[in-house]
Design a protein around this motif. Structure first.
Motif, PDB file in Angstrom:
ATOM      1  N   ARG A 112      62.118-129.106  -7.744  1.00 23.86           N
ATOM      2  CA  ARG A 112      63.104-129.788  -6.906  1.00 23.86           C
ATOM      3  C   ARG A 112      63.416-129.221  -5.504  1.00 23.86           C
ATOM      4  O   ARG A 112      63.529-129.879  -4.543  1.00 23.86           O
ATOM      5  N   ARG A 161      66.935-122.268 -10.854  1.00 19.44           N
ATOM      6  CA  ARG A 161      66.505-123.222 -11.506  1.00 19.44           C
ATOM      7  C   ARG A 161      65.856-124.347 -10.814  1.00 19.44           C
ATOM      8  O   ARG A 161      64.733-125.306 -11.378  1.00 19.44           O
ATOM      9  N   SER A 181      61.841-125.740 -10.949  1.00 21.05           N
ATOM     10  CA  SER A 181      61.522-127.181 -11.520  1.00 21.05           C
ATOM     11  C   SER A 181      60.875-128.026 -10.361  1.00 21.05           C
ATOM     12  O   SER A 181      60.135-128.912 -10.826  1.00 21.05           O
TER      13      SER A 181
END
Length: 727
Positions: free
Chosen positions: A548, A542, A546
């Motif tokens: 990040r 995840r 995203s």
């Protein structure tokens, strides 16, 4: 997960592996079962021959049958080489028929799906196609057939069957699942870099103090069941005795056609003689097991580490409790006969005594290739008593011997099968063809580098005398900080052990290195808890999705190193901190190294280096899962600079390892990383991906020349993708 492919226009011919599929309703007692043993026991309570016979008797005396209601198929709670008959619970009564004494049965619950499959008989066929386990469950739900037994039935007709190694190698499972395969079948062991370890595990048994205590309770239950059976139906025990007089093997399948795990010994080593007279009667056999169990308890009470060969163990056993090797050989088959005679279905409760029977059968059958090691505690935690008695197989070729002798064509292949010439020696066979092929790529999408020192020129290594050095730990941390600031998306880092990972992460926290990494990417850590690791992997993905970015800290030889792919943006760089040697103080490893040296003339240093480098190659290979992938492979240890380590890496890695990318410092590595990532960001012809195939000319050369020459000619004509061995 297993599946089959059918290219025939005939009714399928295919089915999956034997992962247990279970059909049950929400109220069934098996609905909450988690372990495969519990699922097997729950299924046996619904499909055992004597349970079905009693249900038939009830149907004859009372209208309405044995079960009704709606049944919902659920996912299998147990997967893996269990081999027990699996079905499910039909709705209706809450009670399940249980064995143990032949008492009254108030309500008998049967499996609707198993009964449906039995009624269909030879007409239970799959249409042509490719079926995963999920597809089979869906098909079984639709037809009201048990998908597990359907899978077993269709295996004999499959064009392609894909399943776990254990279904072919482990004698307890292979004799039940793969026995009917013809010798003309082509057997391919893919991802076979660890095949020797799988063979060793298949023929090894570990007994702990808790196991022996539970086995003692099992013997008490067996004695009680024997007494009840003698009071209710003495003829049943007498019939078993008469059958044993004539021999288990000669009589074929014992009463109860449902499958049990086969004998743990290899097929050609299973004795085909009459069962010894001292264990034919049920009471005598239980007493025999009690004496053997008492001997094992005494062995486990010794406060020092001991190592024995099977011959020495059997001599001591004969002298102390008058138990001979011949009787031990029959333990597993005799126990299976007794459990069936007593009509015991809750077999999960009797797993401990079955382990003891496994141990007895193997130690009574094999005089060479095994070691019996008793360790009163784990050497890494000497203050915690944890005795374990280990029957360790030392010879991987024992488990592979039946495969090579039965099938005409066996192929052993893997992307990390290197050095390839060592596998025939470990598995003790003479290959008719052996060749390592190069990987075909449309661009230079691999960038392996060897980092030998930090920016301060201090050497980097996880050697025992250096791994705890604060300078080494700091430089490893700075390497990861610099990578986090340079490499986009996901980074995976592997350590040599859980213990070292915990130690270095603690130091990094004290040094503030973790905080620096967190400024660029999130950090996730693999633990020995499967649930925690699964959650960490999900959050890692995840974070990468995203934008990040994340760093995943893992361990070589762990779950992530073997079974998880970090393709695409999930793995743009992988770091191998150190050389992942096995724990060299392990008694089992020492015994195996000694056996390899004496039997196959394989030096200890050669095997240890081979095993460590193949694990390192498996770790770094997690990031390249297709020709469209790209990533960096960083070997962070000065020992990778040596030829004895580097030459053991697969060719598809070494051919991309440039001279300028070896013996780097961490700051030089960052420069290489920037150049590589910049080149990977340039446009390229995506249509060329997947066009590098083995040409018709290469295949013709292989067929014309045959053997080594043909393989070499094929490699010269058009390189393929992976090394292969053929017996």
């Amino acid at each position: 997960m297993g599946w089959v492919a059918s290219t025939s226009s005939q009714p399928l011919r295919g089915t999956p592996s034997c992962a247990n599929c279970i059909s049950r309703d929400q109220k069934s007692a098996t609905a909450k079962e988690g372990s495969r043993e519990s699922v097997d026991a729950g299924c046996r309570r619904l499909t055992a021959t004597w349970v079905r016979e009693r249900a038939a008797e009830r149907r004859g005396s009372r209208p309405g049958g044995a079960g009704g209601g709606d049944v919902e198929m659920e996912d299998a709670a147990a997967a893996g080489p269990s081999g027990s008959a699996a079905g499910g619970a039909a709705g209706g009564g809450d009670g399940a028929a249980r064995g143990g004494g032949g008492g009254d049965v108030a309500d008998i619950e049967l499996c609707e799906f198993y009964e449906g499959h039995e009624r269909a008989g030879v007409e239970a066929l799959l249409p042509p196609g490719v079926y995963t386990l999920a597809d089979l469950r869906a098909f079984g739900r639709k037809q009201r057939w048990c998908p597990y037994f359907l899978a077993r039935h269709m295996m004999a007709f499959a064009n392609v069957v894909v399943y776990s190694y254990q279904y072919m190698i482990d004698p307890k499972v292979s004799q039940m699942v793969s026995r009917e395969l013809e010798k003309e079948c082509v057997v391919v062991f893919d991802e076979a870099h660890n095949i020797d370890n799988v063979c060793i595990e298949a023929l090894s048994v570990n007994l702990r103090k808790q196991t022996l205590e539970a086995a003692g309770r099992n013997l008490g239950k067996l004695n009680a069941s024997i007494r009840r059976a003698r009071e209710a139906d003495a003829q049943r025990l007498q019939s078993e005795y008469n059958r044993l007089v004539q021999g288990l093997v000669a009589q074929g399948a014992l009463r109860g056609g449902e499958d049990w795990l086969a004998n743990p010994a290899l097929p050609e080593d299973v004795v085909a003689e009459t069962v010894p007279g001292n264990i034919r009667r049920a009471e005598h056999f239980v007493g025999f097991l009690a004496r053997f169990l008492a001997f094992l308890r005494d062995k486990m009470s010794v406060p020092v580490v001991t190592s024995q060969t099977p011959e020495v163990f059997l001599t001591e056993l004969q002298e102390r409790v008058q138990v001979d090797a011949k009787t031990l050989k029959f333990c597993y088959d005799r126990l299976s006969s007794l459990l069936k005679t007593l009509e015991i279905t809750n077999t999960d409760e009797f797993t401990p005594i079955q382990l003891v029977a496994d141990f007895a059968t193997l130690v009574g059958t094999y005089a060479k290739g095994f070691a019996i090691i008793m360790e009163p505690y784990d050497e890494r935690l000497p203050q915690v008593p944890d005795p374990v008695l280990q029957l360790s197989c030392l010879d991987a070729s024992l488990a592979m011997r039946p495969v090579f002798s039965k099938f005409q064509t066996v192929v052993i292949t893997s992307g990390t099968l290197s050095p390839i010439d060592l596998y025939p020696r470990i598995l003790n066979f003479n290959p008719v063809a052996i060749q390592s092929f190069q990987m075909t790529l449309t661009r230079e999408c691999l960038c392996p580098v060897v980092v030998t020192r930090g920016a301060d020129q201090m050497p980097l290594s996880t050697k025992f005398e250096m791994r705890s050095d604060p300078g080494v730990m700091r430089n490893y941390g700075r390497l990861l900080v610099d990578l986090s600031a340079t490499v986009p998306d996901g980074i995976v880092a592997f350590f040599v052990s859980y213990r070292y990972m915990d130690q270095i992460i603690s130091k990094w926290h004290d040094m503030g290195i973790l905080q620096e990494i967190m400024q660029h990417k999130l950090i996730f850590i693999e633990t020995q808890d499967v649930v925690e690791t699964t959650l960490a992997l999900d959050n890692f993905r995840r974070a990468c999705d995203s934008g990040r970015g994340a760093v995943f800290l893992s361990v070589a030889r762990g779950k992530v190193a073997e079974g998880i792919d970090f393709d695409r943006h999930y793995g743009r760089a992988v770091v191998m901190f150190g050389v992942p040697y096995q724990y060299t103080l392990s008694r089992i490893l020492r015994a195996r190294l000694e056996y390899l040296r004496e039997t196959f003339q394989i030096k200890e240093a050669d095997y240890l280096a081979f095993d460590a480098v193949r694990q390192a190659a498996q770790c770094v290979g997690r990031v390249i899962r297709s020709k469209a992938d790209y990533g960096m492979m960083i070997f962070a240890d000065k020992r990778y600079q040596r030829h004895d380590k580097r030459d053991k890496l697969p060719q598809w890695i070494t051919r991309h390892l440039r001279e300028a990318h070896m013996n780097l410092s961490t700051d030089m590595m960052v420069h290489v990383a920037r150049e590589f990532l910049r080149s990977m960001a340039q446009p390229y012809d995506r249509g060329a991906v997947g066009k590098s195939l083995l040409s018709e000319a290469a295949l013709a050369a292989l067929e014309a020349a045959g053997g080594m020459e043909g393989a070499a000619a094929a490699a010269a004509a058009a390189p393929a993708a992976a090394p292969a061995l053929g017996p």
